[in-house]
Design an enzyme around this catalytic site. Structure first.
Site, PDB file in Angstrom:
ATOM      1  N   SER A  52      -4.113   5.698  -3.736  1.00 10.98           N
ATOM      2  CA  SER A  52      -3.053   6.250  -4.229  1.00 10.98           C
ATOM      3  C   SER A  52      -1.715   7.571  -3.487  1.00 10.98           C
ATOM      4  CB  SER A  52      -3.217   6.911  -5.503  1.00 10.98           C
ATOM      5  OG  SER A  52      -3.697   6.210  -6.060  1.00 10.98           O
ATOM      6  N   TYR A  73       0.993   6.811 -20.102  1.00 12.01           N
ATOM      7  CA  TYR A  73       0.984   6.937 -18.690  1.00 12.01           C
ATOM      8  C   TYR A  73       0.438   5.455 -17.879  1.00 12.01           C
ATOM      9  CZ  TYR A  73       0.849   7.317 -13.970  1.00 12.01           C
ATOM     10  OH  TYR A  73       0.532   7.696 -12.600  1.00 12.01           O
ATOM     11  N   GLY A  74       1.342   4.990 -16.861  1.00 12.03           N
ATOM     12  CA  GLY A  74       1.816   3.495 -16.641  1.00 12.03           C
ATOM     13  C   GLY A  74       0.199   3.449 -16.175  1.00 12.03           C
ATOM     14  N   GLY A  75      -0.030   3.861 -15.014  1.00 12.22           N
ATOM     15  CA  GLY A  75      -1.171   3.500 -14.641  1.00 12.22           C
ATOM     16  C   GLY A  75      -2.869   3.510 -15.187  1.00 12.22           C
ATOM     17  N   GLY A 110       9.079   4.173  10.293  1.00 10.18           N
ATOM     18  CA  GLY A 110       9.459   3.715  10.716  1.00 10.18           C
ATOM     19  C   GLY A 110       8.757   3.817  12.384  1.00 10.18           C
ATOM     20  N   ASP A 111       8.257   4.355  11.867  1.00  3.64           N
ATOM     21  CA  ASP A 111       8.066   4.855  13.636  1.00  3.64           C
ATOM     22  C   ASP A 111       6.254   4.016  13.499  1.00  3.64           C
ATOM     23  OD1 ASP A 111      10.068   5.983  16.689  1.00  3.64           O
ATOM     24  OD2 ASP A 111       9.709   7.565  14.762  1.00  3.64           O
ATOM     25  N   CYS A 131      -0.184   7.569  -0.741  1.00  2.00           N
ATOM     26  CA  CYS A 131      -0.724   8.027   0.673  1.00  2.00           C
ATOM     27  C   CYS A 131       0.376   6.784   1.624  1.00  2.00           C
ATOM     28  CB  CYS A 131      -1.643   7.318   1.317  1.00  2.00           C
ATOM     29  SG  CYS A 131      -3.353   9.015   0.798  1.00  2.00           S
ATOM     30  N   LYS A 175      -4.291  -1.838 -12.654  1.00  5.24           N
ATOM     31  CA  LYS A 175      -5.210  -1.058 -12.443  1.00  5.24           C
ATOM     32  C   LYS A 175      -6.524  -1.761 -13.072  1.00  5.24           C
ATOM     33  CE  LYS A 175      -3.135   1.599  -9.355  1.00  5.24           C
ATOM     34  NZ  LYS A 175      -3.220   1.364  -7.672  1.00  5.24           N
ATOM     35  N   HIS A 182      -7.092  -3.041  -3.557  1.00  2.23           N
ATOM     36  CA  HIS A 182      -5.931  -1.314  -3.639  1.00  2.23           C
ATOM     37  C   HIS A 182      -4.935  -1.646  -2.279  1.00  2.23           C
ATOM     38  CE1 HIS A 182      -4.534   2.149  -4.532  1.00  2.23           C
ATOM     39  NE2 HIS A 182      -4.094   1.462  -5.278  1.00  2.23           N
ATOM     40  N   ARG A 191      -2.971   8.948 -13.472  1.00  6.68           N
ATOM     41  CA  ARG A 191      -4.687   8.303 -14.049  1.00  6.68           C
ATOM     42  C   ARG A 191      -5.530   9.529 -14.544  1.00  6.68           C
ATOM     43  NH1 ARG A 191      -6.800   6.714 -10.476  1.00  6.68           N
ATOM     44  NH2 ARG A 191      -5.332   7.165  -8.607  1.00  6.68           N
ATOM     45  N   ASN A 250       4.273  13.377  -9.698  1.00  9.67           N
ATOM     46  CA  ASN A 250       3.472  12.261  -9.646  1.00  9.67           C
ATOM     47  C   ASN A 250       4.925  11.223 -10.247  1.00  9.67           C
ATOM     48  OD1 ASN A 250       1.703   9.872  -9.278  1.00  9.67           O
ATOM     49  ND2 ASN A 250       0.792  10.146 -11.732  1.00  9.67           N
ATOM     50  N   SER A 251       5.897  11.968 -10.526  1.00  7.96           N
ATOM     51  CA  SER A 251       6.738  10.830 -11.638  1.00  7.96           C
ATOM     52  C   SER A 251       7.186   9.253 -10.882  1.00  7.96           C
ATOM     53  CB  SER A 251       8.677  11.682 -11.513  1.00  7.96           C
ATOM     54  OG  SER A 251       8.379  11.888 -10.079  1.00  7.96           O
ATOM     55  N   ARG A 252       7.517   8.388 -11.116  1.00  6.47           N
ATOM     56  CA  ARG A 252       7.644   7.338 -10.661  1.00  6.47           C
ATOM     57  C   ARG A 252       9.050   6.210 -11.089  1.00  6.47           C
ATOM     58  NH1 ARG A 252       2.171   5.400  -8.634  1.00  6.47           N
ATOM     59  NH2 ARG A 252       1.345   6.866  -8.894  1.00  6.47           N
ATOM     60  N   ASP A 278       0.539  -2.749  -3.552  1.00  8.39           N
ATOM     61  CA  ASP A 278      -0.105  -1.802  -3.646  1.00  8.39           C
ATOM     62  C   ASP A 278      -1.427  -2.800  -4.201  1.00  8.39           C
ATOM     63  OD1 ASP A 278      -0.863   0.732  -5.325  1.00  8.39           O
ATOM     64  OD2 ASP A 278      -0.761  -0.069  -7.468  1.00  8.39           O
ATOM     65  N   LYS A 299       1.733   3.000   0.873  1.00  9.66           N
ATOM     66  CA  LYS A 299       1.744   2.198   0.908  1.00  9.66           C
ATOM     67  C   LYS A 299       3.619   1.330   0.886  1.00  9.66           C
ATOM     68  CE  LYS A 299      -1.256   0.717  -2.441  1.00  9.66           C
ATOM     69  NZ  LYS A 299      -2.044   2.059  -2.748  1.00  9.66           N
ATOM     70  N   THR A 300       3.577   1.717  -0.088  1.00  5.07           N
ATOM     71  CA  THR A 300       5.093   1.887  -0.422  1.00  5.07           C
ATOM     72  C   THR A 300       6.301   1.896   0.551  1.00  5.07           C
ATOM     73  OG1 THR A 300       5.141   2.208  -2.552  1.00  5.07           O
ATOM     74  CG2 THR A 300       7.011   2.307  -1.888  1.00  5.07           C
TER      75      THR A 300
HETATM   76  C1  OXD Z   1      -1.918   4.372  -8.165  1.00 10.17           C
HETATM   77  C2  OXD Z   1      -1.101   3.614  -8.039  1.00 10.17           C
HETATM   78  O1  OXD Z   1      -2.150   5.308  -8.596  1.00 10.17           O
HETATM   79  O2  OXD Z   1      -0.555   2.727  -7.926  1.00 10.17           O
HETATM   80  O3  OXD Z   1      -2.612   4.220  -6.450  1.00 10.17           O
HETATM   81  O4  OXD Z   1      -0.360   4.152  -9.097  1.00 10.17           O
HETATM   82 MN    MN Z   2      -2.227   2.414  -6.171  1.00  9.71          MN
END
Ligand code: OXD
Ligand code: MN
Length: 595
Positions: free
Chosen positions: A251, A200-202, A497-498, A253, A209, A229, A72, A370-372, A280, A255-256
């Site tokens: 981003s 680019y996706g984002g 997992g912890d 950090c 977004k 977010h 992004r 940042n490959s996705r 997300d 979340k997934t």
């Molecule tokens: C981000 C994303 O950049 O979810 O936050 O792709």
């Molecule tokens: Mn995001």
């Protein structure tokens, strides 16, 4: 090709865009498999996609972007509302008329010799009262195929929209990917998005977004709901009850990873498990006295490096079919994909993300940091049965968090909603590769919305405060930090997992089931309340250190936060009150009280 809708407002806007972009051909995306298949085939023929091993990765493709178009671009992202002061100091702004002129000049003839694809798409479940519909016009098959995974597309969207004029208009032109003329522009007053010179996706999957956060945050403010977010997950306890939380992290950090967490074995045996609703974005509304969340997306646009059977098996399994990989490496031995952190056995011969031959001896990374992967949500083994429930799920706790080597303890709970909004407003995190710019520098990222809040940040905080007053039973608000390091710079908490142990504490507190220690920051776990019985090897001493609050660092943090507030301006007085109160508690050398 016949139009998919008779909606006059849609058709006249498309006519206008056609006159500007001058496509050779116009194709409506119906959402039918036959059409999508033909597009995949065409993309392979044109070198846009590489078909991967159909036995190992059925329905999967690899795409490489231009090497200058990999993340992004926050410095090229604009909120063009009527008045500059409404965009606020965290957004770039240009006067709307000037920006439209600039965009339409760039778009002039941009589709000559090309096809205009018209993608009708829905954010959230088509036909649900919470769904919002949009149209993205694009000259990129890659965008069409990704939007098919990330959103709900096709004729059903047009049918659900009918004659309604409240749709989101989106124009995307790849042009020649000129980075000097890259623009990601939002016109909230017109519900319009324009992306230029990127693929680019984002930047260009506009449902994500651009719409579900930047435009939707504006709509939410007007209509009394919130676009955040945030991941959404369900925690099932041994009694089979499921409680839902949403969590905002910047981003890349984790979340997934958190959204698809697999509890440590000991806890699994007791019957604990996690259900993923979203990884997300959350749209949150008030209903039946509570806050309810839906995930407006239909897929995952996840960061590939670091994703493995160890770190996140559910995400990896989600990518094993019908997935588009972007900027990862191609393993030449079996025509599959590879990235750093997938396993410990890099391919002997590969093609790197730039399309160059690569071996384990190569000095550069095989995959871009940042490959996705773009993977359908339905592939996720722990997808919540509520994923398609148009009502959403009731939220018991909201969790903020960031990447902080020092300062923030493992977890703490705010004293109340207003204090929780304060905690979110001073969130800070080390930057990652998800956006262009320097990686690893600490920056304020309120509610993880810094790059995504489509209006003035001060007004956004006010909206949070106002929402809290309207929810009879608001979620409790927490802060977590999985990334604290010890003196040697090693992570002090095992994470992954912890993290379930922390989630357990959070939902117990959300339900007022256990007491806590009161610190200057908020409520913290009594050390024995973080479940370490089931396989956590950590001494009480280390646990205490993870939960410790360094008074001097926090006084410094308050000073920084005050400076930040001054930069933002228009900060609700309640948040200054909270900042003063925190400073006072720290100065008093706040005594720990056990409830
Ligand atoms: C981000 C994303 O950049 O979810 O936050 O792709
Ligand atoms: Mn995001």
């Amino acid at each position: 090709m016949t139009n998919l809708t008779n909606n006059k407002a849609v058709l006249s806007w498309i006519d206008e865009m056609t006159a500007i972009t001058k496509p050779d051909k116009i194709v409506w995306i119906t959402g039918e498999e036959e059409q999508l298949d033909a597009l995949r085939e065409q993309a392979v023929k044109e070198g846009i996609l590489i078909k991967l091993n159909p036995d190992k990765l059925p329905g999967c493709y690899l795409h490489r972007t231009d090497p200058d178009d990999v993340a992004r671009v926050e410095d090229r992202t604009f909120i063009c509302c009527e008045k500059e002061e409404d965009a606020g100091p965290t957004n770039h702004w240009v006067e709307p008329k000037e920006m439209y002129e600039k965009m339409y000049a760039l778009a002039d003839g941009a589709y000559k010799g090309r096809t205009m694809y018209i993608i009708p798409y829905s954010m959230s479940i088509i036909g649900s009262p919470f769904a919002k519909y949009g149209f993205e016009l694009t000259d990129s098959i890659y965008v069409v195929l990704n939007m098919h995974i990330m959103t709900r597309i096709g004729k059903a969207v047009c049918d659900a929209l009918g004659d309604d004029t409240g749709f989101i208009k989106g124009l995307h032109c790849q042009c020649n990917l000129d980075k000097e003329n890259k623009y990601i522009v939002h016109f909230p007053q017109d519900n319009t998005i324009i992306s230029m010179n990127s693929n680019y996706g984002g930047n260009v999957l506009q449902g994500k977004k651009c719409f579900a956060l930047r435009i939707a945050s504006n709509l939410g403010r007007q209509e009394g709901w919130m676009a955040e977010h945030m991941l959404i997950l369900g925690i099932q306890n041994p009694r089979g009850e499921i409680k839902y939380i949403s969590a905002a992290f910047p981003s890349a950090c984790g979340k997934t990873n958190l959204a698809m967490l697999i509890p440590p074995e000991g806890l699994q045996r007791w019957g604990w498990r996690v259900w993923c609703v979203g990884d997300d974005i959350a749209w949150l509304r008030i209903g039946k006295g509570r806050l309810w969340a839906v995930n407006p997306e239909n897929g995952f646009f996840g960061v590939a490096p670091g994703t493995s059977m160890k770190s996140n098996p559910n995400a990896l399994i989600s990518t094993h079919k019908d997935t588009i990989f972007t900027n990862v490496a191609l393993d030449l031995s079996d025509n599959t994909v590879w990235w750093e952190g997938l396993n410990k056995t890099p391919p002997a011969r590969a093609i790197d993300w730039r399309g160059r031959p690569w071996t384990p001896q190569s000095p550069e990374k095989a995959a871009h940091p940042n490959s996705r992967f773009t993977a359908p949500a339905r592939n996720c083994p722990c997808l919540s049965p509520e994923f398609d429930n148009p009502e959403g799920v009731p939220i018991s706790a909201i969790v903020f968090g960031g990447r902080r080597a020092k300062t923030a303890p493992l977890v703490y709970q705010s004293f109340n909603w207003q204090h929780g909004v304060f905690v979110g407003s001073i969130m800070a995190s080390e930057t990652t590769a998800a956006a262009t710019g320097q990686v690893g520098v600490v920056r304020r990222d309120p509610m993880a919305m810094l790059p995504f809040c489509g209006y003035h940040m001060g007004d956004y905080w006010q909206h949070w405060l106002d929402m809290g007053k309207k929810i009879p039973k608001p979620p409790k608000i927490f802060n977590v930090n999985w990334f604290r390091t010890d003196e040697d710079g090693n992570f002090a908490w095992p994470g992954f997992g912890d993290n379930m142990r922390v989630l357990q504490w959070i939902i117990s507190r959300a339900d007022d089931e256990i007491g806590a220690a009161e610190t200057a920051l908020g409520y913290e776990p009594n050390t024995h309340d973080i479940d370490s019985m089931e396989g956590l090897e950590m001494s009480m001493y280390d646990m205490r250190r993870l939960l410790s609050v360094d008074r001097d660092l926090w006084l410094q943090e308050c000073e920084d936060a005050r400076e930040y507030y001054e930069k933002i301006g228009k900060v609700p007085p309640e948040l200054y009150e909270e900042l003063d109160a925190l400073e006072m508690r720290l100065n008093r050398g706040y005594k720990v009280k056990h409830e």
